[in-house]
Design a protein around this motif. Structure first.
Motif, PDB file in Angstrom:
ATOM      1  N   GLY A 157       0.856  -1.187   0.000  1.00 13.59           N
ATOM      2  CA  GLY A 157       0.000   0.000   0.000  1.00 13.59           C
ATOM      3  C   GLY A 157       0.893   1.239   0.000  1.00 13.59           C
ATOM      4  N   VAL A 158       0.285   2.419   0.115  1.00 12.78           N
ATOM      5  CA  VAL A 158       1.073   3.663   0.119  1.00 12.78           C
ATOM      6  C   VAL A 158       2.001   3.645   1.329  1.00 12.78           C
ATOM      7  N   GLN A 159       3.281   3.848   1.084  1.00 11.71           N
ATOM      8  CA  GLN A 159       4.232   3.846   2.199  1.00 11.71           C
ATOM      9  C   GLN A 159       4.305   5.228   2.839  1.00 11.71           C
ATOM     10  N   MET A 160       5.095   5.353   3.898  1.00  9.94           N
ATOM     11  CA  MET A 160       5.304   6.662   4.526  1.00  9.94           C
ATOM     12  C   MET A 160       6.551   7.296   3.905  1.00  9.94           C
ATOM     13  N   GLY A 161       6.615   8.616   3.968  1.00  8.41           N
ATOM     14  CA  GLY A 161       7.714   9.350   3.330  1.00  8.41           C
ATOM     15  C   GLY A 161       9.068   9.160   3.979  1.00  8.41           C
ATOM     16  N   GLY A 162       9.090   8.748   5.250  1.00  5.43           N
ATOM     17  CA  GLY A 162      10.361   8.458   5.888  1.00  5.43           C
ATOM     18  C   GLY A 162      10.620   9.201   7.183  1.00  5.43           C
ATOM     19  N   TRP A 163      11.742   8.839   7.796  1.00  2.00           N
ATOM     20  CA  TRP A 163      12.144   9.343   9.108  1.00  2.00           C
ATOM     21  C   TRP A 163      13.311  10.300   8.961  1.00  2.00           C
ATOM     22  N   PHE A 164      13.169  11.484   9.572  1.00  2.25           N
ATOM     23  CA  PHE A 164      14.209  12.515   9.466  1.00  2.25           C
ATOM     24  C   PHE A 164      14.502  13.065  10.860  1.00  2.25           C
ATOM     25  N   ASN A 165      15.714  13.568  11.024  1.00  2.00           N
ATOM     26  CA  ASN A 165      16.049  14.174  12.306  1.00  2.00           C
ATOM     27  C   ASN A 165      16.081  15.689  12.263  1.00  2.00           C
ATOM     28  N   LYS A 166      15.812  16.240  11.070  1.00  2.19           N
ATOM     29  CA  LYS A 166      15.612  17.691  11.005  1.00  2.19           C
ATOM     30  C   LYS A 166      14.412  17.945  10.096  1.00  2.19           C
ATOM     31  N   PRO A 167      13.693  19.028  10.359  1.00  2.00           N
ATOM     32  CA  PRO A 167      12.494  19.260   9.553  1.00  2.00           C
ATOM     33  C   PRO A 167      12.841  19.605   8.108  1.00  2.00           C
ATOM     34  N   ILE A 168      11.967  19.196   7.198  1.00  4.19           N
ATOM     35  CA  ILE A 168      12.143  19.507   5.774  1.00  4.19           C
ATOM     36  C   ILE A 168      11.155  20.625   5.444  1.00  4.19           C
ATOM     37  N   GLU A 169      11.678  21.824   5.321  1.00  6.14           N
ATOM     38  CA  GLU A 169      10.791  22.961   5.081  1.00  6.14           C
ATOM     39  C   GLU A 169      10.978  23.600   3.709  1.00  6.14           C
ATOM     40  N   SER A 170      12.134  23.325   3.120  1.00  8.13           N
ATOM     41  CA  SER A 170      12.403  23.906   1.800  1.00  8.13           C
ATOM     42  C   SER A 170      13.327  22.969   1.028  1.00  8.13           C
ATOM     43  N   LEU A 171      13.586  23.319  -0.225  1.00 11.37           N
ATOM     44  CA  LEU A 171      14.482  22.492  -1.038  1.00 11.37           C
ATOM     45  C   LEU A 171      15.903  22.488  -0.480  1.00 11.37           C
ATOM     46  N   GLU A 172      16.275  23.582   0.193  1.00 13.16           N
ATOM     47  CA  GLU A 172      17.625  23.671   0.781  1.00 13.16           C
ATOM     48  C   GLU A 172      17.841  22.557   1.807  1.00 13.16           C
ATOM     49  N   ASP A 173      16.781  22.192   2.502  1.00 16.21           N
ATOM     50  CA  ASP A 173      16.911  21.158   3.537  1.00 16.21           C
ATOM     51  C   ASP A 173      17.222  19.777   2.968  1.00 16.21           C
ATOM     52  N   LEU A 174      17.007  19.645   1.656  1.00 13.88           N
ATOM     53  CA  LEU A 174      17.280  18.353   1.011  1.00 13.88           C
ATOM     54  C   LEU A 174      18.751  18.223   0.615  1.00 13.88           C
ATOM     55  N   GLN A 175      19.415  19.370   0.462  1.00 15.66           N
ATOM     56  CA  GLN A 175      20.760  19.356  -0.117  1.00 15.66           C
ATOM     57  C   GLN A 175      21.743  18.537   0.725  1.00 15.66           C
ATOM     58  N   GLY A 176      22.320  17.541   0.068  1.00 18.03           N
ATOM     59  CA  GLY A 176      23.337  16.702   0.717  1.00 18.03           C
ATOM     60  C   GLY A 176      22.781  15.727   1.741  1.00 18.03           C
ATOM     61  N   LEU A 177      21.461  15.726   1.900  1.00 19.23           N
ATOM     62  CA  LEU A 177      20.858  14.845   2.910  1.00 19.23           C
ATOM     63  C   LEU A 177      20.979  13.377   2.477  1.00 19.23           C
ATOM     64  N   LYS A 178      21.670  12.624   3.307  1.00 19.64           N
ATOM     65  CA  LYS A 178      21.951  11.225   2.980  1.00 19.64           C
ATOM     66  C   LYS A 178      20.796  10.347   3.455  1.00 19.64           C
ATOM     67  N   MET A 179      20.039   9.844   2.501  1.00 17.07           N
ATOM     68  CA  MET A 179      18.842   9.082   2.859  1.00 17.07           C
ATOM     69  C   MET A 179      18.857   7.687   2.257  1.00 17.07           C
ATOM     70  N   ARG A 180      18.447   6.717   3.056  1.00 15.53           N
ATOM     71  CA  ARG A 180      18.255   5.373   2.519  1.00 15.53           C
ATOM     72  C   ARG A 180      16.946   5.408   1.751  1.00 15.53           C
ATOM     73  N   ILE A 181      17.049   5.325   0.427  1.00 17.98           N
ATOM     74  CA  ILE A 181      15.859   5.358  -0.426  1.00 17.98           C
ATOM     75  C   ILE A 181      16.209   4.635  -1.727  1.00 17.98           C
ATOM     76  N   PRO A 182      15.583   3.484  -1.970  1.00 19.88           N
ATOM     77  CA  PRO A 182      16.022   2.643  -3.100  1.00 19.88           C
ATOM     78  C   PRO A 182      15.325   2.948  -4.422  1.00 19.88           C
ATOM     79  N   GLY A 183      15.810   2.301  -5.454  1.00 24.08           N
ATOM     80  CA  GLY A 183      15.159   2.320  -6.767  1.00 24.08           C
ATOM     81  C   GLY A 183      15.250   3.656  -7.480  1.00 24.08           C
ATOM     82  N   ILE A 184      14.259   3.912  -8.337  1.00 29.36           N
ATOM     83  CA  ILE A 184      14.214   5.150  -9.105  1.00 29.36           C
ATOM     84  C   ILE A 184      14.157   6.345  -8.151  1.00 29.36           C
ATOM     85  N   ALA A 185      13.459   6.154  -7.020  1.00 27.90           N
ATOM     86  CA  ALA A 185      13.311   7.251  -6.054  1.00 27.90           C
ATOM     87  C   ALA A 185      14.676   7.744  -5.591  1.00 27.90           C
ATOM     88  N   GLY A 186      15.635   6.829  -5.488  1.00 27.56           N
ATOM     89  CA  GLY A 186      16.987   7.211  -5.095  1.00 27.56           C
ATOM     90  C   GLY A 186      17.605   8.173  -6.114  1.00 27.56           C
TER      91      GLY A 186
END
Ligand code: CA
Length: 370
Positions: A157-186
């Motif tokens: 079914g629809v999965q959850m977006g994931g677990w983070f230790n800092k809030p994601i409020e903008s695109l800047e928060d994604l930069q360099g963020l090392k996330m376990r995320i497989p497949g095309i999504a990676g």
């Protein structure tokens, strides 16, 4: 008739009777032979939900053949590494596997479509494409050169977006963020500025706890809770844009399958189908229950990704999928089938499932800030 002829006749009839008996024994022996198969998985042994599916198939097949067709299930690492399922089923080292097609994208570029793609089809649509929309034939064609027969193996079914230790409020928060995320999504995650990491489920907790990764997605409330992820991460994001209805797979060594009596083949297919359906029911119930537990944890905050982030991820998804489609005719064929089925199914969902959800939510005035 002289004595010699009578004896010949008696001899012949005894022989015939003996032959009939032997052939009938042989036939019943042939019809219900003892078969012992090895099934390898990408999951820890007996892991709830996804890890239960192969155990259920083994039990059902044994029950339906009076214990004659036995399937022994091996957890990840017991016989083959977690991500070695496809290769070992292809070689015949294992007769069968339970895993997810998107793990084989390095070998088969079109494979991720048979798990699901970001912003793609949900469980209901995915299963409809496989069973009624031509997906199964394309899937079999893709695996045929490797001697592997694929079958639907359940859906999260629809999965959850994931677990983070800092809030994601903008695109800047994604930069360099090392996330376990497989497949095309990676790949999409990397295009949006993050760094994707692929880790088998069993290694996630330790990697996040030690800080080897900054964030992780896994499955959904039930499995995330079982892995202890609420103990080591504060923000639980939704929705699972990257895995809107991930389908698992049973992979079967084709030679081993073809060597089975036809009714064993039928039984195996029916067991797989039944287990595939059962998994979605399990997750619908178990995730709802586990979400209550997670919501009651004062250290966890459930949030929705901001639309600026989702818009960017959607845009990157279209780019990655178009690049994939342009990479080969084989991928293009699967992409075309998948996307056209999604378009049609989505138009129908807008007036059925989605329309109903909207009305139900409005009537019940369910708070959307969770
Ligand atoms: Ca996942």
């Amino acid at each position: 008739m002289d004595r010699r002829n009578i004896l010949t006749l008696i001899g012949a009839s005894s022989l015939m009777a003996a032959c009939q008996e032997t052939s009938s024994d042989a036939a019943s022996g042939d019809q219900n032979p003892e078969i012992n198969w090895r099934l390898i998985t990408s999951w820890p042994k007996n892991f709830p939900g996804i890890g239960q599916a192969p155990e259920d198939v083994a039990r059902m097949v044994s029950e339906m053949t009076n214990g004659k067709f036995k399937i022994k299930v091996y957890g990840a690492g017991e016989m083959a590494p977690a991500l070695g399922v496809f290769d070992n089923v292809s070689s015949g080292a294992a007769h069968m596997g339970h895993s997810a097609a998107y793990y084989w994208k390095g070998k088969l570029a079109a494979a991720p479509f048979f798990t699901g793609v970001p912003f793609g089809m949900n469980a209901r649509e995915m299963h409809a494409w496989i069973q009624e929309g031509g997906g199964q034939a394309l899937w079999e064609e893709l695996y045929a050169p490797y001697g592997v027969l694929p079958l639907a193996g359940g859906n999260t079914g629809v999965q959850m977006g994931g677990w983070f230790n800092k809030p994601i409020e903008s695109l800047e928060d994604l930069q360099g963020l090392k996330m376990r995320i497989p497949g095309i999504a990676g790949e999409i995650w990397n295009k949006a500025g993050g760094t994707s990491v692929m880790l088998p489920g069993g290694e996630i907790f330790q990697a996040l706890e030690k800080g080897t990764i900054d964030a992780t997605e896994w499955l959904g409330p039930a499995n995330d809770l079982a892995f202890g992820l609420p103990q080591i991460a504060k923000y639980y994001y939704m929705p699972g844009w990257h895995e809107p209805g991930s389908m698992l797979e049973f992979s079967i060594n084709k030679k081993a399958f073809e060597a089975l009596p036809s009714h064993y083949q039928f039984i195996l297919k029916i067991a797989c189908q039944s287990v595939a359906d059962k998994m979605l029911n399990f997750y619908t119930a178990a995730n709802a229950k586990a979400l209550e537990t997670i919501k009651s944890n004062p250290n966890v905050e459930i949030r929705q990704f901001p639309s600026v982030v989702l818009d960017k991820l959607y845009q990157m998804t279209q780019e990655v999928l178009s690049e994939m489609a342009a990479s080969s005719d084989d991928v293009k064929k699967v992409y075309d089938s998948y996307t056209s089925f999604q378009k049609q199914a989505q138009a129908y969902n807008r007036v059925s499932e989605e329309a109903y959800y909207r009305v139900r939510t409005a009537i019940e005035s369910i708070e959307t800030d969770i």
